[in-house]
Design a protein around this motif. Structure first.
Motif, PDB file in Angstrom:
ATOM      1  N   ILE A 277       0.822  -1.207   0.000  1.00  0.00           N
ATOM      2  CA  ILE A 277       0.000   0.000   0.000  1.00  0.00           C
ATOM      3  C   ILE A 277       0.867   1.273   0.000  1.00  0.00           C
ATOM      4  CG2 ILE A 277      -1.598   1.360   1.407  1.00  0.00           C
ATOM      5  CD1 ILE A 277      -2.917  -0.826  -0.238  1.00  0.00           C
ATOM      6  N   ALA A 278       2.036   1.241   0.619  1.00  0.00           N
ATOM      7  CA  ALA A 278       2.905   2.418   0.619  1.00  0.00           C
ATOM      8  C   ALA A 278       3.247   2.838  -0.806  1.00  0.00           C
ATOM      9  CB  ALA A 278       4.183   2.128   1.409  1.00  0.00           C
ATOM     10  N   HIS A 279       3.415   1.851  -1.672  1.00  0.00           N
ATOM     11  CA  HIS A 279       3.709   2.119  -3.079  1.00  0.00           C
ATOM     12  C   HIS A 279       2.535   2.864  -3.721  1.00  0.00           C
ATOM     13  CE1 HIS A 279       6.114   1.143  -6.694  1.00  0.00           C
ATOM     14  NE2 HIS A 279       4.955   1.065  -7.320  1.00  0.00           N
ATOM     15  N   ALA A 280       1.326   2.446  -3.381  1.00  0.00           N
ATOM     16  CA  ALA A 280       0.140   3.107  -3.924  1.00  0.00           C
ATOM     17  C   ALA A 280       0.019   4.546  -3.425  1.00  0.00           C
ATOM     18  CB  ALA A 280      -1.113   2.314  -3.556  1.00  0.00           C
ATOM     19  N   ILE A 281       0.399   4.758  -2.166  1.00  0.00           N
ATOM     20  CA  ILE A 281       0.301   6.106  -1.581  1.00  0.00           C
ATOM     21  C   ILE A 281       1.304   7.056  -2.224  1.00  0.00           C
ATOM     22  CG2 ILE A 281       0.595   7.443   0.537  1.00  0.00           C
ATOM     23  CD1 ILE A 281      -0.360   4.879   2.043  1.00  0.00           C
ATOM     24  N   THR A 282       2.559   6.630  -2.302  1.00  0.00           N
ATOM     25  CA  THR A 282       3.598   7.544  -2.795  1.00  0.00           C
ATOM     26  C   THR A 282       3.471   7.803  -4.297  1.00  0.00           C
ATOM     27  OG1 THR A 282       5.145   5.693  -3.096  1.00  0.00           O
ATOM     28  CG2 THR A 282       5.216   6.884  -0.988  1.00  0.00           C
ATOM     29  N   ARG A 283       2.762   6.942  -5.003  1.00  0.00           N
ATOM     30  CA  ARG A 283       2.540   7.167  -6.435  1.00  0.00           C
ATOM     31  C   ARG A 283       1.143   7.744  -6.720  1.00  0.00           C
ATOM     32  NH1 ARG A 283       5.647   3.296 -10.528  1.00  0.00           N
ATOM     33  NH2 ARG A 283       7.702   3.382  -9.546  1.00  0.00           N
ATOM     34  N   GLU A 284       0.430   8.037  -5.667  1.00  0.00           N
ATOM     35  CA  GLU A 284      -0.924   8.577  -5.785  1.00  0.00           C
ATOM     36  C   GLU A 284      -1.781   7.743  -6.739  1.00  0.00           C
ATOM     37  OE1 GLU A 284      -1.356  12.755  -6.506  1.00  0.00           O
ATOM     38  OE2 GLU A 284      -0.444  13.298  -4.591  1.00  0.00           O
ATOM     39  N   LEU A 285      -1.764   6.428  -6.517  1.00  0.00           N
ATOM     40  CA  LEU A 285      -2.621   5.561  -7.316  1.00  0.00           C
ATOM     41  C   LEU A 285      -4.061   5.674  -6.850  1.00  0.00           C
ATOM     42  CD1 LEU A 285      -0.487   2.296  -7.541  1.00  0.00           C
ATOM     43  CD2 LEU A 285      -0.462   4.308  -9.038  1.00  0.00           C
ATOM     44  N   ARG A 286      -4.958   5.515  -7.760  1.00  0.00           N
ATOM     45  CA  ARG A 286      -6.390   5.507  -7.461  1.00  0.00           C
ATOM     46  C   ARG A 286      -6.842   4.049  -7.445  1.00  0.00           C
ATOM     47  NH1 ARG A 286     -10.747   6.044 -11.301  1.00  0.00           N
ATOM     48  NH2 ARG A 286     -12.696   6.618 -10.263  1.00  0.00           N
ATOM     49  N   LEU A 287      -7.161   3.527  -6.253  1.00  0.00           N
ATOM     50  CA  LEU A 287      -7.616   2.143  -6.101  1.00  0.00           C
ATOM     51  C   LEU A 287      -9.138   2.131  -6.063  1.00  0.00           C
ATOM     52  CD1 LEU A 287      -5.123   0.815  -3.391  1.00  0.00           C
ATOM     53  CD2 LEU A 287      -4.822   0.962  -5.874  1.00  0.00           C
ATOM     54  N   VAL A 288      -9.746   1.395  -6.985  1.00  0.00           N
ATOM     55  CA  VAL A 288     -11.200   1.413  -7.140  1.00  0.00           C
ATOM     56  C   VAL A 288     -11.735  -0.016  -7.115  1.00  0.00           C
ATOM     57  CG1 VAL A 288     -13.121   2.201  -8.567  1.00  0.00           C
ATOM     58  CG2 VAL A 288     -10.949   3.434  -8.622  1.00  0.00           C
ATOM     59  N   GLY A 289     -12.751  -0.249  -6.300  1.00  0.00           N
ATOM     60  CA  GLY A 289     -13.413  -1.547  -6.303  1.00  0.00           C
ATOM     61  C   GLY A 289     -14.418  -1.643  -7.430  1.00  0.00           C
ATOM     62  N   SER A 290     -14.735  -2.881  -7.834  1.00  0.00           N
ATOM     63  CA  SER A 290     -15.753  -3.114  -8.859  1.00  0.00           C
ATOM     64  C   SER A 290     -16.517  -4.379  -8.485  1.00  0.00           C
ATOM     65  CB  SER A 290     -15.108  -3.273 -10.237  1.00  0.00           C
ATOM     66  OG  SER A 290     -16.101  -3.428 -11.234  1.00  0.00           O
ATOM     67  N   PHE A 291     -17.845  -4.240  -8.336  1.00  0.00           N
ATOM     68  CA  PHE A 291     -18.652  -5.357  -7.848  1.00  0.00           C
ATOM     69  C   PHE A 291     -19.870  -5.564  -8.749  1.00  0.00           C
ATOM     70  CE2 PHE A 291     -21.888  -7.009  -4.728  1.00  0.00           C
ATOM     71  CZ  PHE A 291     -21.292  -8.252  -4.546  1.00  0.00           C
ATOM     72  N   ARG A 292     -19.908  -6.732  -9.398  1.00  0.00           N
ATOM     73  CA  ARG A 292     -21.020  -7.091 -10.281  1.00  0.00           C
ATOM     74  C   ARG A 292     -21.250  -6.006 -11.326  1.00  0.00           C
ATOM     75  NH1 ARG A 292     -24.990  -9.603  -5.554  1.00  0.00           N
ATOM     76  NH2 ARG A 292     -23.821 -11.543  -5.252  1.00  0.00           N
ATOM     77  N   PHE A 293     -22.515  -5.598 -11.539  1.00  0.00           N
ATOM     78  CA  PHE A 293     -22.839  -4.593 -12.547  1.00  0.00           C
ATOM     79  C   PHE A 293     -24.272  -4.138 -12.332  1.00  0.00           C
ATOM     80  CE2 PHE A 293     -23.925  -8.760 -14.185  1.00  0.00           C
ATOM     81  CZ  PHE A 293     -25.159  -8.591 -14.788  1.00  0.00           C
ATOM     82  N   ASN A 294     -24.660  -3.122 -13.095  1.00  0.00           N
ATOM     83  CA  ASN A 294     -26.041  -2.629 -13.032  1.00  0.00           C
ATOM     84  C   ASN A 294     -26.764  -3.001 -14.328  1.00  0.00           C
ATOM     85  OD1 ASN A 294     -26.090  -1.454 -10.352  1.00  0.00           O
ATOM     86  ND2 ASN A 294     -24.587  -0.009 -11.150  1.00  0.00           N
ATOM     87  N   ASP A 295     -26.936  -2.043 -15.234  1.00  0.00           N
ATOM     88  CA  ASP A 295     -27.628  -2.346 -16.490  1.00  0.00           C
ATOM     89  C   ASP A 295     -26.676  -2.470 -17.672  1.00  0.00           C
ATOM     90  OD1 ASP A 295     -30.189  -2.417 -15.339  1.00  0.00           O
ATOM     91  OD2 ASP A 295     -30.292  -0.225 -15.355  1.00  0.00           O
TER      92      ASP A 295
END
Length: 344
Positions: A277-295
């Motif tokens: 996670i430190a790597h994600a912080i110092t590189r300002e990565l955007r971590l996004v979850g994705s669950f199933r779908f809608n339409d």
């Protein structure tokens, strides 16, 4: 006339999946009877077969498996809603019930009131659709355009999962995309990303077969999952993590460029995960979850039908329902298979 029983795939517990006759309930006025043609084996079906559970969703009673199905309307809903008899349909496996728990109203996939076909998340369980005949709400049915291959249309539901994941990253036009884990969902993400205009798509997997499939649907190059240096050197604008394990998530984080986006669609086990996670912080990565779908399934069906989303190569095996144990065994072996279908 409603049949009294039908042949179905029923999970009784860990290592106990049977093909047996089950009762067919009488449909409500807003429900139709579907003659199922194909059903795709999902990772959740494999978990119920191997472990009798998917995470905290534990089998407490026998349950019909399956939520990736297509077929033909054998009896239309009596109230006149939904498609008519003889219409070929795909199935959106979610139904939404009222809940007082907060969630974004424009993202109903996040509602705790959602029920999903073939899920033991609640008790009584929500029965699945791996059966020759199944009763479903007409609202679940999506009419298939003329000319679409019913076998390929069986990928509509998992493709919608991949479509939703890719959309979480925003515009992919001209971008470099890394897909970690090239099983069925990962390969479908490759196909969706290619359609979305990604300039370069690098697919990663431990096995040669998934990498071969990823290439067939749009990957510009592939990497072995063990080649961590090569993965880190990708510096992708967008990473789709679909392996569902902490090593894959580590590769996703290290393979993203500074300021990049990592979409996590692979469902990791419950509990803490050892990731950098430190790597994600110092590189300002955007971590996004994705669950199933809608339409998104509606857009997917259109894209498959018009040929702009060629996902057929992801299907590698088809088995009759009576050979479900062999089908599950093949589907569980990523070194030899992509998407495995049952025929009903």
């Amino acid at each position: 006339m409603t049949p009294s029983t039908t042949t179905a795939v029923v999970a009784h517990g860990a290592d106990d999946v049977r093909v047996e006759r089950v009762a067919v309930r009488s449909p409500e006025p807003d429900e139709a009877i579907i003659a199922v043609a194909y059903g795709g084996i999902c990772g959740s079906d494999l978990h119920y077969w191997r472990h009798g559970a998917v995470g905290e969703s534990i089998l407490r009673a026998p349950m019909v498996l399956g939520h990736e199905v297509v077929g033909t309307v054998a009896r239309a809903a009596a109230d006149g809603t939904g498609p008519t008899v003889g219409t070929r349909v795909a199935v959106h496996p979610a139904t939404r019930e009222h809940t007082d728990i907060r969630f974004p109203r424009d993202r109903p996939n996040l509602s705790p009131g959602v029920r999903y076909l073939g899920s033991a998340a609640r008790f009584p369980h929500t029965e699945g659709a791996f059966a020759r005949e199944v009763v479903l709400p007409a609202a679940m049915l999506r009419e298939l355009p003329a000319g679409i291959d019913l076998r390929v249309a069986a990928l509509a539901e998992p493709t919608a999962v991949a479509w939703h994941a890719v959309s979480q990253a925003g515009d992919l036009g001209g971008k470099r995309v890394l897909v970690v884990g090239s099983g069925p969902i990962g390969a479908l993400a490759v196909a969706v990303a290619a359609r979305a205009g990604a300039a370069e798509i690098v697919a990663v997997d431990l096995h040669a077969k998934p990498r071969e499939i990823a290439t067939a649907v749009g990957a510009t190059r592939t990497l072995d999952a063990g080649d961590t240096a090569a993965i880190a050197a990708v510096e992708a604008d967008v990473v789709i993590e679909s392996s569902g394990n902490h090593r894959g998530l580590k590769s996703a984080i290290t393979g993203a460029t500074r300021g990049g986006t990592v979409v996590m669609v692979g469902l990791l086990p419950n509990g803490d995960q050892p990731v950098p996670i430190a790597h994600a912080i110092t590189r300002e990565l955007r971590l996004v979850g994705s669950f199933r779908f809608n339409d998104e399934i509606d857009e997917v069906i259109t894209a498959i039908a018009d040929g702009s989303l060629p996902v057929g190569p992801i299907i590698t095996h088809t088995f009759p329902v009576d050979e479900v144990l062999e089908a599950l065994t093949v589907a569980a072996d990523a070194s030899v298979s992509g998407k495995v279908l049952l025929t009903f």
